[in-house]
Design an enzyme around this catalytic site. Structure first.
Site, PDB file in Angstrom:
ATOM      1  N   HIS A  62      30.813  33.021  42.959  1.00 16.88           N
ATOM      2  CA  HIS A  62      32.231  33.144  43.336  1.00 16.88           C
ATOM      3  C   HIS A  62      32.525  34.435  44.101  1.00 16.88           C
ATOM      4  O   HIS A  62      31.839  35.454  43.934  1.00 16.88           O
ATOM      5  CB  HIS A  62      33.098  33.132  42.072  1.00 16.88           C
ATOM      6  CG  HIS A  62      32.958  31.881  41.281  1.00 16.88           C
ATOM      7  ND1 HIS A  62      33.281  31.799  39.947  1.00 16.88           N
ATOM      8  CD2 HIS A  62      32.505  30.647  41.607  1.00 16.88           C
ATOM      9  CE1 HIS A  62      33.042  30.586  39.489  1.00 16.88           C
ATOM     10  NE2 HIS A  62      32.563  29.843  40.486  1.00 16.88           N
ATOM     11  N   LYS A  72      33.300  44.484  42.025  1.00 17.36           N
ATOM     12  CA  LYS A  72      33.219  44.241  40.572  1.00 17.36           C
ATOM     13  C   LYS A  72      32.170  45.148  39.943  1.00 17.36           C
ATOM     14  O   LYS A  72      31.162  45.471  40.563  1.00 17.36           O
ATOM     15  CB  LYS A  72      32.815  42.777  40.289  1.00 17.36           C
ATOM     16  CG  LYS A  72      33.804  41.749  40.789  1.00 17.36           C
ATOM     17  CD  LYS A  72      33.243  40.353  40.695  1.00 17.36           C
ATOM     18  CE  LYS A  72      34.142  39.354  41.395  1.00 17.36           C
ATOM     19  NZ  LYS A  72      33.492  38.044  41.573  1.00 17.36           N
ATOM     20  N   TYR A 132      33.835  42.109  33.122  1.00 17.34           N
ATOM     21  CA  TYR A 132      33.763  42.750  34.424  1.00 17.34           C
ATOM     22  C   TYR A 132      35.111  43.302  34.855  1.00 17.34           C
ATOM     23  O   TYR A 132      36.158  42.766  34.507  1.00 17.34           O
ATOM     24  CB  TYR A 132      33.176  41.842  35.500  1.00 17.34           C
ATOM     25  CG  TYR A 132      33.677  40.442  35.537  1.00 17.34           C
ATOM     26  CD1 TYR A 132      33.315  39.532  34.548  1.00 17.34           C
ATOM     27  CD2 TYR A 132      34.488  40.002  36.565  1.00 17.34           C
ATOM     28  CE1 TYR A 132      33.764  38.236  34.583  1.00 17.34           C
ATOM     29  CE2 TYR A 132      34.935  38.704  36.610  1.00 17.34           C
ATOM     30  CZ  TYR A 132      34.565  37.829  35.617  1.00 17.34           C
ATOM     31  OH  TYR A 132      35.004  36.529  35.650  1.00 17.34           O
ATOM     32  N   ASP A 170      32.435  24.230  40.335  1.00 21.20           N
ATOM     33  CA  ASP A 170      31.269  24.925  40.906  1.00 21.20           C
ATOM     34  C   ASP A 170      30.258  23.948  41.473  1.00 21.20           C
ATOM     35  O   ASP A 170      29.546  24.260  42.433  1.00 21.20           O
ATOM     36  CB  ASP A 170      30.625  25.823  39.849  1.00 21.20           C
ATOM     37  CG  ASP A 170      31.471  27.048  39.532  1.00 21.20           C
ATOM     38  OD1 ASP A 170      31.123  27.777  38.586  1.00 21.20           O
ATOM     39  OD2 ASP A 170      32.485  27.262  40.239  1.00 21.20           O
TER      40      ASP A 170
HETATM   41  C1  LIG Z   1      38.614  34.444  37.626  1.00 18.72           C
HETATM   42  C2  LIG Z   1      39.911  34.199  36.907  1.00 18.72           C
HETATM   43  C3  LIG Z   1      40.206  32.973  36.356  1.00 18.72           C
HETATM   44  N1  LIG Z   1      41.390  32.783  35.711  1.00 18.72           N
HETATM   45  C4  LIG Z   1      41.646  31.482  35.109  1.00 18.72           C
HETATM   46  C5  LIG Z   1      41.553  30.321  36.080  1.00 18.72           C
HETATM   47  C6  LIG Z   1      40.967  29.201  35.278  1.00 18.72           C
HETATM   48  O1  LIG Z   1      42.014  28.415  34.707  1.00 18.72           O
HETATM   49  C7  LIG Z   1      40.202  29.887  34.148  1.00 18.72           C
HETATM   50  C8  LIG Z   1      38.712  29.833  34.342  1.00 18.72           C
HETATM   51  O2  LIG Z   1      38.446  30.310  35.652  1.00 18.72           O
HETATM   52  P1  LIG Z   1      37.024  30.089  36.297  1.00 18.72           P
HETATM   53  O3  LIG Z   1      36.507  28.724  35.933  1.00 18.72           O
HETATM   54  O4  LIG Z   1      37.152  30.435  37.772  1.00 18.72           O
HETATM   55  O5  LIG Z   1      36.147  31.175  35.549  1.00 18.72           O
HETATM   56  P2  LIG Z   1      34.662  31.597  35.984  1.00 18.72           P
HETATM   57  O6  LIG Z   1      33.900  30.415  36.459  1.00 18.72           O
HETATM   58  O7  LIG Z   1      34.140  32.409  34.864  1.00 18.72           O
HETATM   59  O8  LIG Z   1      34.920  32.544  37.238  1.00 18.72           O
HETATM   60  C9  LIG Z   1      34.376  33.843  37.309  1.00 18.72           C
HETATM   61  O9  LIG Z   1      33.001  33.698  37.402  1.00 18.72           O
HETATM   62  C10 LIG Z   1      32.273  34.448  38.337  1.00 18.72           C
HETATM   63  C11 LIG Z   1      30.934  34.753  37.735  1.00 18.72           C
HETATM   64  C12 LIG Z   1      32.927  35.622  38.893  1.00 18.72           C
HETATM   65  O10 LIG Z   1      32.310  36.631  39.266  1.00 18.72           O
HETATM   66  C13 LIG Z   1      34.344  35.527  39.178  1.00 18.72           C
HETATM   67  O11 LIG Z   1      34.944  36.791  38.968  1.00 18.72           O
HETATM   68  C14 LIG Z   1      35.107  34.516  38.449  1.00 18.72           C
HETATM   69  O12 LIG Z   1      35.407  33.572  39.444  1.00 18.72           O
HETATM   70  O13 LIG Z   1      40.635  31.253  34.142  1.00 18.72           O
HETATM   71  C15 LIG Z   1      42.334  33.776  35.590  1.00 18.72           C
HETATM   72  O14 LIG Z   1      43.403  33.578  34.988  1.00 18.72           O
HETATM   73  N2  LIG Z   1      42.065  35.004  36.148  1.00 18.72           N
HETATM   74  C16 LIG Z   1      40.883  35.264  36.801  1.00 18.72           C
HETATM   75  O15 LIG Z   1      40.685  36.409  37.271  1.00 18.72           O
END
Ligand SMILES: Cc1cn([C@H]2C[C@H](O)[C@@H](COP(=O)(O)OP(=O)(O)O[C@H]3O[C@H](C)C(=O)[C@H](O)[C@H]3O)O2)c(=O)[nH]c1=O
Length: 189
Positions: A62, A72, A132, A170
């Site tokens: 991401h 980050k 992070y 993803d």
């Molecule tokens: C990233 C983020 C997400 N969210 C909410 C949005 C979704 O409803 C839920 C899960 O989000 P997501 O599936 O995008 O989470 P990850 O897959 O862990 O995403 C992260 O994973 C990779 C490894 C990264 O480096 C990024 O910083 C970040 O994108 O949290 C938020 O409310 N705030 C945030 O900053």
């Protein structure tokens, strides 16, 4: 705090000094002045995130685009992860190159990545708590990503990929080539 440069410009491995005693451990997980003195970077983090994942979860790759691009500082609070950074800065001599780092609650190693890096990780322990710091706020419309199994990147995630647990979001991300092809088509209007 030890800070090591990596083969990708602007990416550093940070190893805090851990003070262990009969009670357990203490370490400074971030120190602005020490970090600035070691890297020359005057970072200003505005958001901390924590995710909890089970074994074989892959999150990523991401990044946020444009003015909401994020630098980050990532670390594993509990467990063991293989952390992956991919340089997606078109002008970079290491464009398309990835690096992998094993971040664990034992080695306490952290990775700092600048804006323009696609980030992901895979959980190698039964569970991992991953933390992070970001220098820009979450901005959903700026979110973007690259397919974790992009064959051109040749990332070895060090697990049986049949066991990988990946979000549907993803799984639908574009390859690096497709992502930039779409941009260049968009640029032509
Ligand atoms: C990233 C983020 C997400 N969210 C909410 C949005 C979704 O409803 C839920 C899960 O989000 P997501 O599936 O995008 O989470 P990850 O897959 O862990 O995403 C992260 O994973 C990779 C490894 C990264 O480096 C990024 O910083 C970040 O994108 O949290 C938020 O409310 N705030 C945030 O900053």
């Amino acid at each position: 705090m030890e800070i090591e440069k990596t083969e990708i410009e602007g990416c550093f491995v940070v190893t805090p000094k851990v003070f262990a005693d009969e009670r357990g451990q203490f370490f400074e997980s971030f120190h602005h002045e020490k970090f600035k003195n070691a890297t020359g970077l005057n970072v200003s983090f505005v958001q901390d995130n924590i995710s909890v994942s089970t074994k074989n979860v892959i999150r990523g790759l991401h990044f946020q685009k444009g003015e909401f691009a994020q630098a980050k500082l990532v670390q594993t609070i509990k467990g063991k992860v293989l952390d992956v950074v991919v340089d997606i800065r078109k002008e970079s001599p290491t464009f398309g190159k990835h690096l992998k780092f094993t971040l664990t609650e034992e080695n306490r190693k952290q990775v700092f990545m600048p804006k323009g890096i696609a980030h992901g990780f895979v959980v190698l322990s039964d569970e991992a708590v991953f933390s992070y710091k970001c220098d820009a706020y979450y901005h959903p419309s700026s979110e973007a990503g690259i397919f974790y199994a992009d064959e051109q990147l040749e990332i070895d995630w060090q697990i049986d990929m049949n066991d990988a647990i990946v979000s549907s979001k993803d799984q639908e991300l574009p390859t690096l080539k497709s992502y930039f092809d779409a941009i260049s088509i968009g640029d032509r209007g």
